[in-house]
Write an enzyme that holds these catalytic residues in place. Sequence first.
Site, PDB file in Angstrom:
ATOM      1  CG  ASP A  51      41.045  51.053  39.778  1.00 37.34           C
ATOM      2  OD1 ASP A  51      41.766  51.132  40.794  1.00 37.34           O
ATOM      3  OD2 ASP A  51      41.438  50.600  38.695  1.00 37.34           O
ATOM      4  CB  SER A  77      48.681  38.129  41.145  1.00 33.29           C
ATOM      5  OG  SER A  77      47.512  37.630  40.544  1.00 33.29           O
ATOM      6  CE1 TYR A 141      51.462  39.355  42.985  1.00 36.67           C
ATOM      7  CE2 TYR A 141      52.837  37.386  43.070  1.00 36.67           C
ATOM      8  CZ  TYR A 141      51.686  38.060  43.430  1.00 36.67           C
ATOM      9  OH  TYR A 141      50.759  37.453  44.239  1.00 36.67           O
ATOM     10  CG  ASP A 285      59.656  27.977  37.993  1.00 38.76           C
ATOM     11  OD1 ASP A 285      58.927  28.825  38.533  1.00 38.76           O
ATOM     12  OD2 ASP A 285      59.291  27.290  37.018  1.00 38.76           O
TER      13      ASP A 285
HETATM   14  P1  NAD Z   1      42.444  37.468  40.697  1.00 36.21           P
HETATM   15  O1  NAD Z   1      43.080  38.244  39.597  1.00 36.21           O
HETATM   16  O2  NAD Z   1      41.513  36.362  40.331  1.00 36.21           O
HETATM   17  O3  NAD Z   1      41.681  38.447  41.698  1.00 36.21           O
HETATM   18  C1  NAD Z   1      42.004  39.802  41.877  1.00 36.21           C
HETATM   19  C2  NAD Z   1      40.693  40.583  41.844  1.00 36.21           C
HETATM   20  O4  NAD Z   1      40.973  41.967  42.102  1.00 36.21           O
HETATM   21  C3  NAD Z   1      40.017  40.518  40.476  1.00 36.21           C
HETATM   22  O5  NAD Z   1      38.636  40.291  40.636  1.00 36.21           O
HETATM   23  C4  NAD Z   1      40.278  41.895  39.866  1.00 36.21           C
HETATM   24  O6  NAD Z   1      39.263  42.268  38.954  1.00 36.21           O
HETATM   25  C5  NAD Z   1      40.341  42.760  41.107  1.00 36.21           C
HETATM   26  N1  NAD Z   1      41.172  43.979  40.969  1.00 36.21           N
HETATM   27  C6  NAD Z   1      42.476  44.045  40.575  1.00 36.21           C
HETATM   28  N2  NAD Z   1      42.907  45.321  40.615  1.00 36.21           N
HETATM   29  C7  NAD Z   1      41.853  46.072  41.060  1.00 36.21           C
HETATM   30  C8  NAD Z   1      41.670  47.451  41.329  1.00 36.21           C
HETATM   31  N3  NAD Z   1      42.661  48.338  41.138  1.00 36.21           N
HETATM   32  N4  NAD Z   1      40.456  47.859  41.781  1.00 36.21           N
HETATM   33  C9  NAD Z   1      39.438  46.988  41.970  1.00 36.21           C
HETATM   34  N5  NAD Z   1      39.554  45.669  41.732  1.00 36.21           N
HETATM   35  C10 NAD Z   1      40.757  45.219  41.289  1.00 36.21           C
HETATM   36  O7  NAD Z   1      43.634  36.923  41.593  1.00 36.21           O
HETATM   37  P2  NAD Z   1      43.596  35.773  42.724  1.00 36.21           P
HETATM   38  O8  NAD Z   1      44.293  34.590  42.205  1.00 36.21           O
HETATM   39  O9  NAD Z   1      42.240  35.677  43.282  1.00 36.21           O
HETATM   40  O10 NAD Z   1      44.536  36.448  43.819  1.00 36.21           O
HETATM   41  C11 NAD Z   1      44.002  37.251  44.858  1.00 36.21           C
HETATM   42  C12 NAD Z   1      45.136  37.844  45.649  1.00 36.21           C
HETATM   43  O11 NAD Z   1      45.922  36.812  46.198  1.00 36.21           O
HETATM   44  C13 NAD Z   1      46.077  38.712  44.816  1.00 36.21           C
HETATM   45  O12 NAD Z   1      46.408  39.833  45.581  1.00 36.21           O
HETATM   46  C14 NAD Z   1      47.273  37.817  44.598  1.00 36.21           C
HETATM   47  O13 NAD Z   1      48.440  38.576  44.476  1.00 36.21           O
HETATM   48  C15 NAD Z   1      47.287  37.006  45.874  1.00 36.21           C
HETATM   49  N6  NAD Z   1      47.913  35.684  45.728  1.00 36.21           N
HETATM   50  C16 NAD Z   1      47.347  34.749  44.912  1.00 36.21           C
HETATM   51  C17 NAD Z   1      47.954  33.489  44.790  1.00 36.21           C
HETATM   52  C18 NAD Z   1      47.364  32.426  43.897  1.00 36.21           C
HETATM   53  O14 NAD Z   1      47.972  31.363  43.774  1.00 36.21           O
HETATM   54  N7  NAD Z   1      46.188  32.643  43.290  1.00 36.21           N
HETATM   55  C19 NAD Z   1      49.121  33.192  45.509  1.00 36.21           C
HETATM   56  C20 NAD Z   1      49.651  34.186  46.345  1.00 36.21           C
HETATM   57  C21 NAD Z   1      49.036  35.421  46.471  1.00 36.21           C
HETATM   58  N1  UDP Z   2      54.668  24.363  35.810  1.00 36.49           N
HETATM   59  C1  UDP Z   2      54.893  23.459  34.798  1.00 36.49           C
HETATM   60  N2  UDP Z   2      54.110  23.533  33.679  1.00 36.49           N
HETATM   61  C2  UDP Z   2      53.127  24.465  33.516  1.00 36.49           C
HETATM   62  C3  UDP Z   2      52.897  25.381  34.588  1.00 36.49           C
HETATM   63  C4  UDP Z   2      53.693  25.297  35.716  1.00 36.49           C
HETATM   64  O1  UDP Z   2      55.769  22.604  34.897  1.00 36.49           O
HETATM   65  O2  UDP Z   2      52.473  24.497  32.474  1.00 36.49           O
HETATM   66  C5  UDP Z   2      55.510  24.276  37.020  1.00 36.49           C
HETATM   67  C6  UDP Z   2      56.287  25.540  37.339  1.00 36.49           C
HETATM   68  O3  UDP Z   2      57.487  25.578  36.594  1.00 36.49           O
HETATM   69  C7  UDP Z   2      56.504  25.387  38.848  1.00 36.49           C
HETATM   70  C8  UDP Z   2      55.234  24.654  39.321  1.00 36.49           C
HETATM   71  O4  UDP Z   2      54.666  24.066  38.127  1.00 36.49           O
HETATM   72  O5  UDP Z   2      57.617  24.534  39.049  1.00 36.49           O
HETATM   73  C9  UDP Z   2      54.201  25.584  39.934  1.00 36.49           C
HETATM   74  O6  UDP Z   2      54.018  26.679  39.047  1.00 36.49           O
HETATM   75  P1  UDP Z   2      52.782  27.651  39.149  1.00 36.49           P
HETATM   76  O7  UDP Z   2      52.899  28.620  38.002  1.00 36.49           O
HETATM   77  O8  UDP Z   2      51.524  26.872  39.262  1.00 36.49           O
HETATM   78  O9  UDP Z   2      52.998  28.393  40.532  1.00 36.49           O
HETATM   79  P2  UDP Z   2      54.259  29.221  41.119  1.00 36.49           P
HETATM   80  O10 UDP Z   2      54.973  28.267  42.021  1.00 36.49           O
HETATM   81  O11 UDP Z   2      55.080  29.708  39.980  1.00 36.49           O
HETATM   82  O12 UDP Z   2      53.589  30.327  41.871  1.00 36.49           O
END
Ligand code: NAD
Ligand code: UDP
Length: 326
Positions: A51, A77, A141, A285
Amino acid sequence: MTVLVLGGAGYVGSHAVDMLLKRGYDVAVVDNLVTGHRESVPANVRFYEGDVRDQAFLADVFEKENIEGIMHFCAYSLVGESMQKPLMYFNNNVGGAQVILETMEEFGVKHIVFSSTAATFGIPEKSPISEKTPQKPINPYGESKLIMEKMMKWQSQATDMTYVALRYFNVAGAKDDGSIGEAHKNETHLIPIILQTALGQREFITIYGDDYHTPDGTCIRDYIDMEDLIEAHIKALEYLKAGGQSDQFNLGSSKGYSNLEVLETARKVTGKEIPSQMGERRAGDPDELVADSTKAGEILGWKAQNDLEHIITNAWKWHQSHPKGY
Ligand code: NAD
Ligand code: UDP
């Protein structure tokens, strides 16, 4: 010299590890596997399970590795969960950043690129959203990520550490051979849910609301392809290594798609009917979230290359070959 990928077993992190290796970087990974998957990282990559909030553990990793820069993906997240358990979010996201920054200072590690999010903007008055748009998160978040940005800013002013915050819009897609992809336990995102429906794992997809102020009434989002996203991280790291100043960038394709347009594109790509129904709005949203990524173009030389069809094509390869995830 090594790039240390924190959260490298997660969805975005595993694709970063893959592309860094492909480009010839030496890579080490830290992950506690709370949401990540050990199988998403090649077995021969140095993997430290633990961690980032554990100071002694992280110091031990920094002791062993000769780190040129960090990519930091660790976080909780899920917006909805963050509303229920705000302290858990601040503890992991802010607490994690605190220990990482302290350890960087202790070991003289200079550069960090980290995942921020469009959720730091809340419900902006205008779209597209540029770096000048005020950040007013509407959930713990987004707030935790904004605090992380601020911690990095103050620490970079106080020391010689430099950082880049990348505010992702809607990340989707997978590696183009479908070997790694999105495998979240409680999936809430639109594209994976649509594709699970295409696979017959869900009876239908519910579209959350068609009374928004958009042309077809459904919400508009800006989808960024995984490969484009990781390219931005590598450019950001190289920018910092070349002496670039700390900065923040909004990352999207700068093109919005409504939820119905995403569904239609998925029907076209998969050739499946994908049953759907219209549901109630989901709380919190915004009508439209589209990035203005001009600044990333000007300073990092980055621009999204791949469109929604490409994104869904790769995500579909992943879902078909890994119907149960890893
Ligand atoms: P994810 O949950 O798949 O990846 C996060 C990783 O971090 C996981 O492998 C988890 O095990 C690890 N982790 C979490 N807390 C930890 C800790 N305290 N110590 C060690 N490891 C830890 O998420 P993701 O979708 O890959 O997102 C990655 C990053 O991108 C996140 O910071 C998220 O907030 C950001 N983000 C993601 C999206 C998206 O659409 N996926 C959009 C915007 C921002
Ligand atoms: N959404 C939806 N049905 C679902 C999941 C998401 O209509 O089962 C919609 C949600 O309300 C938003 C868009 O899809 O308008 C994108 O949502 P998502 O959760 O993928 O990403 P966000 O924009 O919330 O990060």
